[in-house]
Design a protein around this motif. Structure first.
Motif, PDB file in Angstrom:
ATOM      1  N   LEU A 136      59.933  67.754  40.707  1.00  0.00           N
ATOM      2  CA  LEU A 136      60.279  66.402  40.275  1.00  0.00           C
ATOM      3  C   LEU A 136      61.178  65.721  41.298  1.00  0.00           C
ATOM      4  O   LEU A 136      60.975  64.547  41.646  1.00  0.00           O
ATOM      5  N   ILE A 139      59.110  64.871  44.398  1.00  0.00           N
ATOM      6  CA  ILE A 139      58.263  63.689  44.218  1.00  0.00           C
ATOM      7  C   ILE A 139      59.103  62.413  44.268  1.00  0.00           C
ATOM      8  O   ILE A 139      58.683  61.393  44.820  1.00  0.00           O
ATOM      9  N   SER A 143      58.486  59.528  46.910  1.00  0.00           N
ATOM     10  CA  SER A 143      58.261  58.158  46.462  1.00  0.00           C
ATOM     11  C   SER A 143      59.104  57.177  47.253  1.00  0.00           C
ATOM     12  O   SER A 143      58.644  56.092  47.634  1.00  0.00           O
ATOM     13  N   TYR A 156      51.898  63.447  48.442  1.00  0.00           N
ATOM     14  CA  TYR A 156      52.483  62.857  47.235  1.00  0.00           C
ATOM     15  C   TYR A 156      51.567  63.056  46.028  1.00  0.00           C
ATOM     16  O   TYR A 156      52.018  63.459  44.950  1.00  0.00           O
ATOM     17  N   LEU A 157      50.285  62.804  46.210  1.00  0.00           N
ATOM     18  CA  LEU A 157      49.327  62.942  45.108  1.00  0.00           C
ATOM     19  C   LEU A 157      49.178  64.392  44.679  1.00  0.00           C
ATOM     20  O   LEU A 157      49.135  64.698  43.484  1.00  0.00           O
ATOM     21  N   SER A 159      51.371  66.734  44.975  1.00  0.00           N
ATOM     22  CA  SER A 159      52.612  67.121  44.306  1.00  0.00           C
ATOM     23  C   SER A 159      52.660  66.581  42.887  1.00  0.00           C
ATOM     24  O   SER A 159      53.128  67.260  41.962  1.00  0.00           O
ATOM     25  N   LEU A 160      52.163  65.376  42.706  1.00  0.00           N
ATOM     26  CA  LEU A 160      52.155  64.767  41.379  1.00  0.00           C
ATOM     27  C   LEU A 160      51.226  65.534  40.435  1.00  0.00           C
ATOM     28  O   LEU A 160      51.575  65.796  39.276  1.00  0.00           O
ATOM     29  N   LEU A 163      52.898  68.740  39.536  1.00  0.00           N
ATOM     30  CA  LEU A 163      53.962  68.512  38.566  1.00  0.00           C
ATOM     31  C   LEU A 163      53.395  68.370  37.154  1.00  0.00           C
ATOM     32  O   LEU A 163      53.935  68.939  36.202  1.00  0.00           O
TER      33      LEU A 163
END
Length: 319
Positions: A136, A139, A143, A156-157, A159-160, A163
């Motif tokens: 979290l 990310i 961001s 980023y994607l 990791s999202l 998560l």
């Protein structure tokens, strides 16, 4: 205890102590004692080092409170002192095991054979919570870097997505375990009743809170030292890079005694455009590793030796 067993204990104690000292020496030598002594020192830096050392027990205490809460929520209340000893005992095992995977096992073994397997399983909630907090924070950092135009969209994607999967697994891992335990081939290996190991949503939220609080203390140590040893004016910039450092380092499979080397290399990459010299940065990484991992590991080594001595005494009485 007979003489031969006493000699065996002392030999074991000396060997482990030499290994720990040698590993610590290799890490200290890697960073260069002479270069560290030549660092530019001032009052702010000295007080920052002392401050981070003094709040190190807070870091361990939060983890002990979390472990105590986990045991209590499963109907096995323990004192804070025993919980703290188990955490330090686990730190010693994590120091020499790949990815620190032996740490939760050592915590469970600290309390003996009674409900040992169950305690190992109870650690799962805390481990997933730690991953959740780190991902979290990572990310969040990614961001902000996206806003600055310096971030990798794919990372980023991914990791999202990771998560979200962790969130689902965190709040339903006990149900998933129960479902898996219904298979006959699993029942041949698992000797505990997983149906009694459900964790309520409220308990999961509390455990997540303890994990997040410890993460804040750990991050604050980095923030204080990096602010003292760098010319970076933005605390937010430092903190986001610390989050990235935790994010990338969390995938390490190296034992704690080698992990500082990997963390140093990651830090050099993450902070490459920051206003801090490589030597200052590596010193900060090494110092936090020293006070938060090496020192508790040495204390845990003493506890491990005492546990082994008690175990051998028990075997002698039984025989």
């Amino acid at each position: 205890m007979n003489k031969s067993k006493k000699i065996l204990l002392w030999v074991f104690k000396i060997i482990v102590f030499i290994v720990l000292i040698f590993c610590a020496y290799l890490q200290i030598e890697k960073y260069g004692v002479s270069e560290i002594l030549l660092l530019s020192w001032n009052r702010v830096r000295v007080w920052s080092l002392l401050f981070c050392l003094l709040i190190m027990p807070i870091n361990l205490s939060i983890e002990a409170l979390k472990w105590r809460y986990i045991n209590k929520s499963n109907g096995e209340p323990i004192s804070f002192s025993r919980a703290l000893a188990a955490v330090i005992f686990g730190a010693c095992a994590g120091f020499i095991s790949p990815g620190r995977w032996a740490e939760p096992v050592a915590r469970a073994y600290y309390f003996g054979k009674e409900k040992r397997t169950e305690r190992i399983y109870w650690n799962l909630t805390g481990i997933i919570a730690q991953w959740l907090v780190i991902i979290l924070a990572g990310i969040l950092s990614l961001s902000i870097y996206k806003i600055q135009g310096t971030k990798d969209t794919n990372l980023y994607l991914y990791s999202l997505v990771f998560l979200l999967l962790l969130l689902v697994f965190y709040f339903s891992h006990d149900r998933i375990s129960q479902w898996i335990s219904t298979f006959s081939f699993v029942q041949n290996f698992v000797k505990i009743d997983i149906s009694n190991l459900r964790v309520s949503t409220n308990n999961k939220v509390v455990i997540f809170g303890f994990t997040g609080l410890r993460f804040c203390v750990y991050s604050f140590q980095y923030l204080v030292l990096l602010k003292a040893f760098s010319s970076e004016s933005s605390r937010l910039e430092i903190l986001m890079k610390v989050f990235l450092l935790f994010f990338f380092q969390s995938f390490s499979i190296f034992p704690g005694l080698l992990d500082v080397g990997l963390k140093g290399n990651i830090a050099l990459l993450v902070f490459k455009n920051s206003l801090i010299t490589p030597l200052d940065l590596l010193f900060v990484i090494f110092y936090i590793w020293f006070i938060n991992l090496l020192v508790p590991s040495f204390i845990g080594y003493i506890l491990f030796y005492r546990k082994l001595r008690d175990f051998m005494k028990t075997r002698t009485i039984v025989s």
